[in-house]
Design an enzyme around this catalytic site. Structure first.
Site, PDB file in Angstrom:
ATOM      1  N   LYS A  78      19.791  -9.480  11.256  1.00 22.09           N
ATOM      2  CA  LYS A  78      19.556  -8.775  12.284  1.00 22.09           C
ATOM      3  C   LYS A  78      20.844  -8.164  12.537  1.00 22.09           C
ATOM      4  O   LYS A  78      21.241  -9.110  12.852  1.00 22.09           O
ATOM      5  CB  LYS A  78      17.507  -8.374  12.940  1.00 22.09           C
ATOM      6  CG  LYS A  78      17.550  -7.026  12.875  1.00 22.09           C
ATOM      7  CD  LYS A  78      16.383  -6.674  11.689  1.00 22.09           C
ATOM      8  CE  LYS A  78      15.654  -5.562  12.021  1.00 22.09           C
ATOM      9  NZ  LYS A  78      14.699  -5.100  11.122  1.00 22.09           N
ATOM     10  N   LEU A 179      -1.072   8.801   8.865  1.00 20.42           N
ATOM     11  CA  LEU A 179      -0.647   9.280   7.676  1.00 20.42           C
ATOM     12  C   LEU A 179       0.639   9.253   7.366  1.00 20.42           C
ATOM     13  O   LEU A 179       0.990  10.729   6.632  1.00 20.42           O
ATOM     14  CB  LEU A 179      -1.974  10.582   7.626  1.00 20.42           C
ATOM     15  CG  LEU A 179      -3.319  10.038   7.622  1.00 20.42           C
ATOM     16  CD1 LEU A 179      -3.894  11.877   7.588  1.00 20.42           C
ATOM     17  CD2 LEU A 179      -3.998  10.197   7.250  1.00 20.42           C
ATOM     18  N   GLY A 180       1.777   8.575   7.330  1.00 15.61           N
ATOM     19  CA  GLY A 180       3.521   9.335   7.173  1.00 15.61           C
ATOM     20  C   GLY A 180       3.442   8.221   5.930  1.00 15.61           C
ATOM     21  O   GLY A 180       2.097   8.489   4.990  1.00 15.61           O
ATOM     22  N   ALA A 241       0.841   3.329  12.025  1.00 16.38           N
ATOM     23  CA  ALA A 241       1.796   3.987  13.165  1.00 16.38           C
ATOM     24  C   ALA A 241       2.302   3.611  13.981  1.00 16.38           C
ATOM     25  O   ALA A 241       3.499   2.869  13.300  1.00 16.38           O
ATOM     26  CB  ALA A 241       1.070   4.913  13.297  1.00 16.38           C
TER      27      ALA A 241
END
Ligand code: NAD
Length: 368
Positions: A78, A179-180, A241
């Site tokens: 990362k 609800l992305g 989310a």
């Protein structure tokens, strides 16, 4: 601070400093047993050097497990750029970052994460081939939320198989939080499969546009507000989310028999995996469920091919079933069983001889 003590079992840390562009970044390579390290690049105005270091060490270790679970022939890494993504970005900064990535000679591949966008890495790509997830028009594989959502659906089928003896989700009631990009696709696929939904999003617009887009199923969807999503009478809770949503408060009210969604770091603390297990709530470990996006970017190195990505994403179903079985066999929670499943893969990778050449440089290097 003793850096080597902080590194624990990490292989390598690279501190990147380019005063001309203002780049200050850290690259952490956790483990390259299964292949070169892969992991996104996060940009944040970290409060301190220690905070940035802690984040990059934690996230790179997580990538080792995620890559092992997804069977993508990559290890874990990362990077973090210390800076404000709104004020501090420039093409020069991302080119400088690309030069540092290139200096690792194929040991580290990166791309977008929180605070960075695929377009930023178009600049880095001018300096190195070790970039994934750039926009489609530059040769990248495009929107990763499609395979991620599909991976969630395969996970829900694995949960359904484990708890109720069948794959298809028709007749099930499912609570979707968020609800992305991922959650809306999952919810739409569930409705098409015949499930009934409770949905929620903090954005009223997101809820409104979802309800508009699936008017034909209006009898099967109920929008609820915020905290109510935990206590609705659903069979499965699908968090898409934010992280930390499985905690002492939410477990107390959760009615669902299973949790399986795309959100990263769903368990507030590791002990919450145990609490779910003790309560008989089946937890599908998030880093296995949400691996579809990772599978897509890892696959870019072979050249874009949706069919191959979707086929590999289906593997999430079997991986989860295996983790569920191991959890039962060893009487341990599924979160722990998932970690052990990955550790076993990494251990067996250690026995492969000359998997990579001297620099562990992949043989299928891409050229653009
Ligand atoms: P997104 O930003 O498109 O959607 C997230 C949605 O959640 C937004 O609509 C937002 O309004 C909503 N939200 C935020 N806080 C909320 C709350 N408290 N209650 C209800 N809704 C809330 O993100 P996404 O790409 O759909 O990703 C969703 C989750 O899956 C994230 O945790 C992300 O890290 C993870 N994930 C995504 C991918 C991917 O390919 N996009 C891959 C792996 C993991």
């Amino acid at each position: 601070m003793d850096i080597f003590t902080s590194m624990h079992e990490h292989e390598q840390l690279v501190f990147c400093n380019d005063p001309d562009s203002g780049l200050k970044a850290i690259i952490a390579i956790h483990n390259t047993t299964l292949g070169p390290a892969l992991g996104g690049c996060r940009m944040m105005p970290y409060q301190s050097f220690d905070a940035a270091l802690e984040d990059v060490l934690r996230l790179s270790k997580g990538m080792t497990y995620k890559c092992a679970a997804a069977d993508v022939d990559f290890g874990g890494g990362k990077s973090v750029i210390i800076g404000d993504p709104v004020k501090d970005k420039s093409p020069a900064l991302f080119r400088a970052f690309g030069q540092f990535v290139e200096s690792l000679k194929g040991r580290f591949y990166t791309g977008t994460d929180m605070g960075t966008a695929p377009e930023d890495f178009v600049h880095s790509k001018k300096e190195t081939n070790c970039i994934v997830g750039i926009p489609k028009e530059y040769g990248g594989s495009g929107d990763s939320s499609i395979p991620t959502a599909l991976g969630v659906i395969y996970s829900l089928r694995a949960v359904n198989r484990r708890l109720w003896g069948r794959d298809y989700l028709d007749g099930k009631t499912i609570a979707v939080q968020g609800l992305g990009k991922v959650g809306s696709k999952v919810a739409e696929m569930l409705l098409k499969e015949g499930a009934s939904l409770y949905v929620t999003d903090i954005s009223k617009n997101a809820v409104h546009s979802f309800l508009e887009s699936c008017k034909e199923f209006s009898g099967s969807v109920k929008a609820v507000s915020g905290q109510d999503i935990y206590s609705v009478p659903a069979d499965i809770f699908v968090p898409c989310a934010l992280g930390g949503i499985i905690n002492d408060h939410t477990i107390e009210v959760l009615k669902a028999k299973a949790v399986a969604g795309s959100a990263n770091n769903q368990l507030l603390y590791a002990r919450h995996g145990e609490v779910l297990w003790e309560r008989g709530i089946l937890y599908a470990p998030d880093y296995i469920v949400n691996a579809g996006g990772l599978i897509q970017v890892a696959d870019e190195l072979y050249g874009p091919n949706n069919d191959r990505v979707l086929k590999k994403t289906q593997g999430i179903y079997n991986s989860l079933l295996e983790v569920f079985e191991n959890s039962e066999r060893d009487s341990i929670c599924t979160a722990k069983a998932a970690d052990m499943y990955c550790e076993k893969k990494i251990q067996s990778g250690k026995n492969r001889s000359s998997f990579f050449s001297h620099y562990k440089r992949p043989k299928w290097d891409i050229h653009i």
